[in-house]
Design a protein around this motif. Sequence first.
Motif, PDB file in Angstrom:
ATOM      1  N   LYS A  92      35.664   3.381 -26.103  1.00 42.87           N
ATOM      2  CA  LYS A  92      36.109   3.573 -27.481  1.00 42.87           C
ATOM      3  C   LYS A  92      35.984   2.330 -28.360  1.00 42.87           C
ATOM      4  O   LYS A  92      36.101   2.411 -29.586  1.00 42.87           O
ATOM      5  N   VAL A  93      35.774   1.167 -27.763  1.00 40.67           N
ATOM      6  CA  VAL A  93      35.696  -0.080 -28.540  1.00 40.67           C
ATOM      7  C   VAL A  93      34.367  -0.135 -29.285  1.00 40.67           C
ATOM      8  O   VAL A  93      33.298   0.075 -28.697  1.00 40.67           O
ATOM      9  N   ARG A  94      34.433  -0.453 -30.579  1.00 38.27           N
ATOM     10  CA  ARG A  94      33.208  -0.588 -31.370  1.00 38.27           C
ATOM     11  C   ARG A  94      32.927  -2.042 -31.748  1.00 38.27           C
ATOM     12  O   ARG A  94      31.843  -2.542 -31.545  1.00 38.27           O
ATOM     13  N   THR A  95      33.922  -2.719 -32.300  1.00 42.59           N
ATOM     14  CA  THR A  95      33.728  -4.097 -32.757  1.00 42.59           C
ATOM     15  C   THR A  95      34.339  -5.067 -31.754  1.00 42.59           C
ATOM     16  O   THR A  95      35.465  -4.864 -31.290  1.00 42.59           O
ATOM     17  N   VAL A  96      33.591  -6.111 -31.427  1.00 46.91           N
ATOM     18  CA  VAL A  96      34.048  -7.084 -30.437  1.00 46.91           C
ATOM     19  C   VAL A  96      33.927  -8.492 -31.010  1.00 46.91           C
ATOM     20  O   VAL A  96      32.871  -8.884 -31.519  1.00 46.91           O
ATOM     21  N   ALA A  97      35.020  -9.245 -30.931  1.00 46.45           N
ATOM     22  CA  ALA A  97      35.003 -10.664 -31.278  1.00 46.45           C
ATOM     23  C   ALA A  97      34.840 -11.454 -29.984  1.00 46.45           C
ATOM     24  O   ALA A  97      35.701 -11.389 -29.102  1.00 46.45           O
ATOM     25  N   VAL A  98      33.734 -12.171 -29.846  1.00 47.61           N
ATOM     26  CA  VAL A  98      33.483 -12.979 -28.655  1.00 47.61           C
ATOM     27  C   VAL A  98      33.921 -14.408 -28.953  1.00 47.61           C
ATOM     28  O   VAL A  98      33.231 -15.160 -29.640  1.00 47.61           O
ATOM     29  N   VAL A  99      35.100 -14.753 -28.466  1.00 45.37           N
ATOM     30  CA  VAL A  99      35.644 -16.105 -28.641  1.00 45.37           C
ATOM     31  C   VAL A  99      35.093 -16.950 -27.503  1.00 45.37           C
ATOM     32  O   VAL A  99      35.389 -16.690 -26.326  1.00 45.37           O
ATOM     33  N   HIS A 100      34.285 -17.952 -27.833  1.00 44.94           N
ATOM     34  CA  HIS A 100      33.626 -18.708 -26.762  1.00 44.94           C
ATOM     35  C   HIS A 100      33.678 -20.207 -27.003  1.00 44.94           C
ATOM     36  O   HIS A 100      33.733 -20.685 -28.145  1.00 44.94           O
ATOM     37  N   LEU A 131      44.016 -21.356 -33.442  1.00 38.42           N
ATOM     38  CA  LEU A 131      44.517 -19.982 -33.364  1.00 38.42           C
ATOM     39  C   LEU A 131      44.569 -19.340 -34.745  1.00 38.42           C
ATOM     40  O   LEU A 131      44.116 -18.198 -34.938  1.00 38.42           O
ATOM     41  N   ALA A 132      45.099 -20.061 -35.721  1.00 37.49           N
ATOM     42  CA  ALA A 132      45.189 -19.524 -37.080  1.00 37.49           C
ATOM     43  C   ALA A 132      43.797 -19.233 -37.641  1.00 37.49           C
ATOM     44  O   ALA A 132      43.597 -18.240 -38.355  1.00 37.49           O
ATOM     45  N   GLY A 133      42.836 -20.082 -37.288  1.00 38.04           N
ATOM     46  CA  GLY A 133      41.470 -19.850 -37.726  1.00 38.04           C
ATOM     47  C   GLY A 133      40.898 -18.561 -37.149  1.00 38.04           C
ATOM     48  O   GLY A 133      40.180 -17.823 -37.828  1.00 38.04           O
ATOM     49  N   LEU A 134      41.233 -18.271 -35.896  1.00 40.18           N
ATOM     50  CA  LEU A 134      40.783 -17.017 -35.288  1.00 40.18           C
ATOM     51  C   LEU A 134      41.408 -15.821 -35.991  1.00 40.18           C
ATOM     52  O   LEU A 134      40.737 -14.815 -36.244  1.00 40.18           O
ATOM     53  N   TRP A 135      42.689 -15.895 -36.290  1.00 38.23           N
ATOM     54  CA  TRP A 135      43.335 -14.788 -37.007  1.00 38.23           C
ATOM     55  C   TRP A 135      42.601 -14.487 -38.319  1.00 38.23           C
ATOM     56  O   TRP A 135      42.353 -13.333 -38.652  1.00 38.23           O
ATOM     57  N   SER A 136      42.266 -15.552 -39.041  1.00 38.78           N
ATOM     58  CA  SER A 136      41.571 -15.359 -40.326  1.00 38.78           C
ATOM     59  C   SER A 136      40.208 -14.717 -40.109  1.00 38.78           C
ATOM     60  O   SER A 136      39.792 -13.827 -40.872  1.00 38.78           O
ATOM     61  N   ARG A 137      39.508 -15.148 -39.063  1.00 45.12           N
ATOM     62  CA  ARG A 137      38.194 -14.575 -38.795  1.00 45.12           C
ATOM     63  C   ARG A 137      38.312 -13.118 -38.328  1.00 45.12           C
ATOM     64  O   ARG A 137      37.482 -12.280 -38.691  1.00 45.12           O
ATOM     65  N   ALA A 165      44.366 -12.294 -28.965  1.00 50.28           N
ATOM     66  CA  ALA A 165      44.374 -10.839 -28.816  1.00 50.28           C
ATOM     67  C   ALA A 165      45.798 -10.295 -28.763  1.00 50.28           C
ATOM     68  O   ALA A 165      46.097  -9.248 -29.342  1.00 50.28           O
ATOM     69  N   ALA A 166      46.676 -11.009 -28.065  1.00 48.12           N
ATOM     70  CA  ALA A 166      48.063 -10.561 -27.927  1.00 48.12           C
ATOM     71  C   ALA A 166      48.797 -10.547 -29.260  1.00 48.12           C
ATOM     72  O   ALA A 166      49.655  -9.683 -29.511  1.00 48.12           O
ATOM     73  N   SER A 167      48.475 -11.488 -30.126  1.00 48.21           N
ATOM     74  CA  SER A 167      49.217 -11.659 -31.368  1.00 48.21           C
ATOM     75  C   SER A 167      48.576 -10.958 -32.562  1.00 48.21           C
ATOM     76  O   SER A 167      49.233 -10.755 -33.589  1.00 48.21           O
ATOM     77  N   TRP A 168      47.283 -10.582 -32.448  1.00 49.64           N
ATOM     78  CA  TRP A 168      46.628  -9.907 -33.564  1.00 49.64           C
ATOM     79  C   TRP A 168      47.038  -8.434 -33.589  1.00 49.64           C
ATOM     80  O   TRP A 168      46.883  -7.712 -32.602  1.00 49.64           O
ATOM     81  N   LEU A 169      47.586  -7.992 -34.709  1.00 49.37           N
ATOM     82  CA  LEU A 169      48.055  -6.606 -34.865  1.00 49.37           C
ATOM     83  C   LEU A 169      49.014  -6.212 -33.733  1.00 49.37           C
ATOM     84  O   LEU A 169      49.042  -5.066 -33.298  1.00 49.37           O
ATOM     85  N   ARG A 170      49.791  -7.182 -33.273  1.00 47.87           N
ATOM     86  CA  ARG A 170      50.757  -7.003 -32.186  1.00 47.87           C
ATOM     87  C   ARG A 170      50.104  -6.578 -30.867  1.00 47.87           C
ATOM     88  O   ARG A 170      50.753  -6.030 -29.987  1.00 47.87           O
ATOM     89  N   GLY A 171      48.809  -6.870 -30.744  1.00 50.56           N
ATOM     90  CA  GLY A 171      48.170  -6.657 -29.460  1.00 50.56           C
ATOM     91  C   GLY A 171      46.931  -5.784 -29.494  1.00 50.56           C
ATOM     92  O   GLY A 171      47.023  -4.595 -29.779  1.00 50.56           O
ATOM     93  N   VAL A 172      45.755  -6.392 -29.232  1.00 55.84           N
ATOM     94  CA  VAL A 172      44.516  -5.636 -29.082  1.00 55.84           C
ATOM     95  C   VAL A 172      43.932  -5.941 -27.701  1.00 55.84           C
ATOM     96  O   VAL A 172      44.341  -6.881 -27.022  1.00 55.84           O
TER      97      VAL A 172
END
Length: 358
Positions: A33-41, A80-86, A114-121
């Motif tokens: 079901k996942v469509r969009t993926v953020a690859v944090v590397h 971390l804050a930069g990731l949230w914005s992205r 992932a845990a903190s974005w939208l209370r968990g993805v």
Amino acid sequence: MTATRIAVRGADPYEVVIGAGVLGELPGLLGGKVRTVAVVHDESLPEIAGPVVKALEESGHAVHALPVPAGEAAKEVGVLAGLWSRFARIGITRSDAVVGVGGGATTDLAGFAAASWLRGVKAVLVPTTLLGMVDAAVGGKTGINIAEGKNLVGAFHPPAGVLCDLTTLMTMPHEDYISGLAEIVKAGFIADPRILDLVEDDPAGAASPAGPHTRELVERAVRVKADVVSADLRESGLREILNYGHTLGHAIEKAEDYRFRHGHAVAIGMVYAAELGRLAGRLSADLVERHRTVLTSVGLPTAYAADAWPVLRDGMRVDKKARGATLRFVVLDGLARPARLEGPDEDLLAAAYREIAQ
């Protein structure tokens, strides 16, 4: 050789997939079901992040590569804050996912984002270091550092899967690989003595990703952690045994402003915990010496600066296992018999440190 699948049980079960060239397993771990993926590397790993992005694009995902600083520099509030914005700009929703690619610091950051974005993805972790494979990426502990201590801000957020491609270990700097061995040796002392036998039989092989027992050592260490976290996700009791050597180890890392390798610090911390157990009458001198010989044989340190004790003692005051003013240590009552030592006398703490001082 086929991939090994180790189940991590609990309310949110998942698999740790271990093998060589197993990147093709990644889309399956994300689910359909996942469509969009953020690859944090890790920004220093384009040669690994690139194939991850390609594999996800070929499976029909919209992929956004988000590089972050290498090592512990990634585990900062600003990053971390930069990731949230992205995440906001690229439109990560609750049905999308984060994939973390890199060492333990990167997967800790990606997991917490992932845990903190939208209370968990959803998060899938692709550790590229030995330390990441056998420790940081397994168990759902995520977090960042602050000036006052390591991993004091974080969350328990089990991943949807962990993918350990052993071929990535071949590109690791030697000292970083050796650092990861500390967590494997720890698993041997607290739960699986066969690990110690394998290291003692061939220290040079254990110290190389090309060694004959690399896959078995990784699998055994992952099984130890998987069994523990399956029974205790939130570190309410049993899981604390995984912190063997970490109380002093984290204090060393803090004193060194996190420029000291985690595994090197934990190796010293394990010898300290062993000496503490011996002086408390709970561990034999022979088993303390085995700590030193096993760790030394693969190139890990077992001593620290004699004049550092006041700083280290102060650093241990914010250890996560502490309860109020009571300091708690994981010690051994024998091989593979982890236990706790609560509120040890200050003289005992200092005496144990003198045994590892150099």
